[in-house]
Design a protein around this motif. Structure first.
Motif, PDB file in Angstrom:
ATOM      1  N   VAL A  68       0.842  -1.201   0.000  1.00 27.26           N
ATOM      2  CA  VAL A  68       0.000   0.000   0.000  1.00 27.26           C
ATOM      3  C   VAL A  68       0.875   1.248   0.000  1.00 27.26           C
ATOM      4  O   VAL A  68       0.632   2.187  -0.754  1.00 27.26           O
ATOM      5  N   VAL A  69       1.902   1.266   0.822  1.00 26.48           N
ATOM      6  CA  VAL A  69       2.770   2.445   0.925  1.00 26.48           C
ATOM      7  C   VAL A  69       3.607   2.634  -0.339  1.00 26.48           C
ATOM      8  O   VAL A  69       3.744   3.747  -0.847  1.00 26.48           O
ATOM      9  N   ASN A  70       4.155   1.566  -0.882  1.00 27.43           N
ATOM     10  CA  ASN A  70       5.148   1.688  -1.942  1.00 27.43           C
ATOM     11  C   ASN A  70       4.631   1.484  -3.360  1.00 27.43           C
ATOM     12  O   ASN A  70       5.234   2.003  -4.293  1.00 27.43           O
ATOM     13  N   GLU A  71       3.576   0.746  -3.541  1.00 29.11           N
ATOM     14  CA  GLU A  71       3.127   0.472  -4.903  1.00 29.11           C
ATOM     15  C   GLU A  71       1.693   0.893  -5.182  1.00 29.11           C
ATOM     16  O   GLU A  71       1.314   1.005  -6.336  1.00 29.11           O
ATOM     17  N   ARG A  72       0.915   1.119  -4.152  1.00 32.84           N
ATOM     18  CA  ARG A  72      -0.475   1.519  -4.358  1.00 32.84           C
ATOM     19  C   ARG A  72      -0.852   2.661  -3.424  1.00 32.84           C
ATOM     20  O   ARG A  72      -1.796   2.543  -2.635  1.00 32.84           O
ATOM     21  N   PRO A  73      -0.120   3.758  -3.499  1.00 31.91           N
ATOM     22  CA  PRO A  73      -0.471   4.880  -2.609  1.00 31.91           C
ATOM     23  C   PRO A  73      -1.909   5.341  -2.865  1.00 31.91           C
ATOM     24  O   PRO A  73      -2.422   5.244  -3.953  1.00 31.91           O
ATOM     25  N   ASP A  74      -2.532   5.804  -1.831  1.00 28.29           N
ATOM     26  CA  ASP A  74      -3.901   6.320  -1.884  1.00 28.29           C
ATOM     27  C   ASP A  74      -4.946   5.236  -2.134  1.00 28.29           C
ATOM     28  O   ASP A  74      -6.117   5.557  -2.316  1.00 28.29           O
ATOM     29  N   SER A  75      -4.549   3.955  -2.170  1.00 27.90           N
ATOM     30  CA  SER A  75      -5.545   2.904  -2.369  1.00 27.90           C
ATOM     31  C   SER A  75      -6.255   2.551  -1.061  1.00 27.90           C
ATOM     32  O   SER A  75      -7.400   2.131  -1.072  1.00 27.90           O
ATOM     33  N   GLU A  76      -5.551   2.727   0.060  1.00 32.72           N
ATOM     34  CA  GLU A  76      -6.125   2.443   1.372  1.00 32.72           C
ATOM     35  C   GLU A  76      -5.561   3.422   2.382  1.00 32.72           C
ATOM     36  O   GLU A  76      -4.567   4.089   2.123  1.00 32.72           O
ATOM     37  N   ASP A  77      -6.184   3.465   3.536  1.00 35.85           N
ATOM     38  CA  ASP A  77      -5.736   4.341   4.611  1.00 35.85           C
ATOM     39  C   ASP A  77      -4.510   3.730   5.295  1.00 35.85           C
ATOM     40  O   ASP A  77      -4.612   2.768   6.038  1.00 35.85           O
ATOM     41  N   VAL A  78      -3.336   4.295   5.005  1.00 34.68           N
ATOM     42  CA  VAL A  78      -2.079   3.769   5.539  1.00 34.68           C
ATOM     43  C   VAL A  78      -2.057   3.855   7.060  1.00 34.68           C
ATOM     44  O   VAL A  78      -1.562   2.939   7.731  1.00 34.68           O
ATOM     45  N   ASN A  79      -2.587   4.908   7.616  1.00 38.17           N
ATOM     46  CA  ASN A  79      -2.587   5.050   9.076  1.00 38.17           C
ATOM     47  C   ASN A  79      -3.402   3.946   9.744  1.00 38.17           C
ATOM     48  O   ASN A  79      -2.987   3.399  10.773  1.00 38.17           O
ATOM     49  N   ALA A  80      -4.534   3.617   9.164  1.00 35.22           N
ATOM     50  CA  ALA A  80      -5.363   2.540   9.731  1.00 35.22           C
ATOM     51  C   ALA A  80      -4.636   1.203   9.624  1.00 35.22           C
ATOM     52  O   ALA A  80      -4.638   0.406  10.572  1.00 35.22           O
ATOM     53  N   ILE A  81      -4.004   0.951   8.502  1.00 31.66           N
ATOM     54  CA  ILE A  81      -3.261  -0.300   8.330  1.00 31.66           C
ATOM     55  C   ILE A  81      -2.082  -0.342   9.296  1.00 31.66           C
ATOM     56  O   ILE A  81      -1.805  -1.385   9.904  1.00 31.66           O
ATOM     57  N   THR A  82      -1.398   0.779   9.450  1.00 25.59           N
ATOM     58  CA  THR A  82      -0.255   0.832  10.365  1.00 25.59           C
ATOM     59  C   THR A  82      -0.697   0.545  11.800  1.00 25.59           C
ATOM     60  O   THR A  82      -0.031  -0.205  12.518  1.00 25.59           O
ATOM     61  N   ARG A  83      -1.829   1.120  12.207  1.00 19.70           N
ATOM     62  CA  ARG A  83      -2.357   0.829  13.550  1.00 19.70           C
ATOM     63  C   ARG A  83      -2.646  -0.662  13.708  1.00 19.70           C
ATOM     64  O   ARG A  83      -2.313  -1.274  14.724  1.00 19.70           O
ATOM     65  N   GLU A  84      -3.228  -1.251  12.669  1.00 18.79           N
ATOM     66  CA  GLU A  84      -3.540  -2.680  12.736  1.00 18.79           C
ATOM     67  C   GLU A  84      -2.260  -3.522  12.772  1.00 18.79           C
ATOM     68  O   GLU A  84      -2.191  -4.525  13.478  1.00 18.79           O
ATOM     69  N   VAL A  85      -1.230  -3.084  12.033  1.00 18.17           N
ATOM     70  CA  VAL A  85       0.060  -3.785  12.080  1.00 18.17           C
ATOM     71  C   VAL A  85       0.601  -3.766  13.508  1.00 18.17           C
ATOM     72  O   VAL A  85       1.053  -4.801  14.029  1.00 18.17           O
ATOM     73  N   TYR A  86       0.544  -2.611  14.154  1.00 16.50           N
ATOM     74  CA  TYR A  86       1.045  -2.515  15.522  1.00 16.50           C
ATOM     75  C   TYR A  86       0.213  -3.361  16.489  1.00 16.50           C
ATOM     76  O   TYR A  86       0.749  -3.954  17.428  1.00 16.50           O
ATOM     77  N   GLU A  87      -1.091  -3.444  16.264  1.00 17.17           N
ATOM     78  CA  GLU A  87      -1.934  -4.295  17.105  1.00 17.17           C
ATOM     79  C   GLU A  87      -1.566  -5.767  16.929  1.00 17.17           C
ATOM     80  O   GLU A  87      -1.481  -6.518  17.904  1.00 17.17           O
ATOM     81  N   LEU A  88      -1.338  -6.170  15.671  1.00 12.61           N
ATOM     82  CA  LEU A  88      -0.951  -7.560  15.426  1.00 12.61           C
ATOM     83  C   LEU A  88       0.429  -7.859  16.004  1.00 12.61           C
ATOM     84  O   LEU A  88       0.678  -8.964  16.492  1.00 12.61           O
ATOM     85  N   ARG A  89       1.318  -6.883  15.962  1.00 17.61           N
ATOM     86  CA  ARG A  89       2.638  -7.077  16.572  1.00 17.61           C
ATOM     87  C   ARG A  89       2.494  -7.233  18.089  1.00 17.61           C
ATOM     88  O   ARG A  89       3.112  -8.103  18.702  1.00 17.61           O
ATOM     89  N   ALA A  90       1.641  -6.404  18.688  1.00 16.81           N
ATOM     90  CA  ALA A  90       1.409  -6.517  20.133  1.00 16.81           C
ATOM     91  C   ALA A  90       0.816  -7.879  20.480  1.00 16.81           C
ATOM     92  O   ALA A  90       1.204  -8.492  21.481  1.00 16.81           O
ATOM     93  N   ASP A  91      -0.100  -8.369  19.650  1.00 19.71           N
ATOM     94  CA  ASP A  91      -0.655  -9.708  19.867  1.00 19.71           C
ATOM     95  C   ASP A  91       0.435 -10.770  19.798  1.00 19.71           C
ATOM     96  O   ASP A  91       0.476 -11.684  20.623  1.00 19.71           O
ATOM     97  N   ALA A  92       1.313 -10.655  18.807  1.00 20.17           N
ATOM     98  CA  ALA A  92       2.403 -11.627  18.660  1.00 20.17           C
ATOM     99  C   ALA A  92       3.346 -11.571  19.859  1.00 20.17           C
ATOM    100  O   ALA A  92       3.780 -12.607  20.364  1.00 20.17           O
ATOM    101  N   VAL A  93       3.650 -10.374  20.312  1.00 21.47           N
ATOM    102  CA  VAL A  93       4.527 -10.236  21.482  1.00 21.47           C
ATOM    103  C   VAL A  93       3.875 -10.869  22.706  1.00 21.47           C
ATOM    104  O   VAL A  93       4.526 -11.590  23.474  1.00 21.47           O
ATOM    105  N   GLU A  94       2.587 -10.640  22.876  1.00 23.51           N
ATOM    106  CA  GLU A  94       1.874 -11.202  24.023  1.00 23.51           C
ATOM    107  C   GLU A  94       1.901 -12.734  24.000  1.00 23.51           C
ATOM    108  O   GLU A  94       2.201 -13.375  25.012  1.00 23.51           O
TER     109      GLU A  94
END
Length: 155
Positions: A68-94
């Motif tokens: 999304v960031v590098n090949e399809r800018p403006d196709s999705e909300d990068v901030n929302a995806i980034t938040r979800e990435v951090y949530e999934l990382r927190a889940d993995a850490v837990e």
């Protein structure tokens, strides 16, 4: 003579009762030990499977975010995806904490840490598609290495 016979009968009964008690106690201890081993094995299996799944989901969304960031800018909300990435990382850490608590095996602990670190590298260091492809392969291998290291403890 009858008194001697009665004493022998009483002693035989006591000896039989004592032997039965000892054997039943050993059987109960073995049963309890097997139940504990089975429960711990199941807890490890659940934690290992949950961790592998959490790593996979974290990796999947991290790769998606890169596209999304590098090949399809403006196709999705990068901030929302980034938040979800951090949530999934927190889940993995837990779940990784559960893995660490359930095993003392250095190979499993190291492979768990390496797998998480390799996925984080997808987010942090990939500037080109070629770098992404290399890190994707590395992270896929790291997750598989974790599963391989954890498998003997799951049996």
């Amino acid at each position: 003579m009858q008194a001697l016979t009665a004493i022998i009968a009483v002693l035989g009964t006591l000896l039989g009762s004592s032997a039965t008690y000892v054997f039943q106690r050993r059987i109960a201890e073995r049963t309890r030990h097997l139940e504990d081993q089975t429960r711990r094995r199941q807890e490890r299996l659940d934690a290992f499977a949950a961790y592998a799944g959490a790593l996979h989901n974290y990796r999947r969304l991290t790769v998606h975010r890169w596209f999304v960031v590098n090949e399809r800018p403006d196709s999705e909300d990068v901030n929302a995806i980034t938040r979800e990435v951090y949530e999934l990382r927190a889940d993995a850490v837990e779940v990784g904490f559960r893995v660490q608590l359930l095993t003392d095996e250095p190979a499993v602990r190291e492979s768990a840490t390496t797998a998480l670190r390799s996925i984080t590298g997808l987010h942090d260091v990939c500037q080109t598609r070629e770098e992404l492809d290399v890190h994707r392969a590395t992270s896929r291998t790291a997750i598989q290495d974790f599963i391989t290291a954890a498998t003997p403890l799951s049996r």
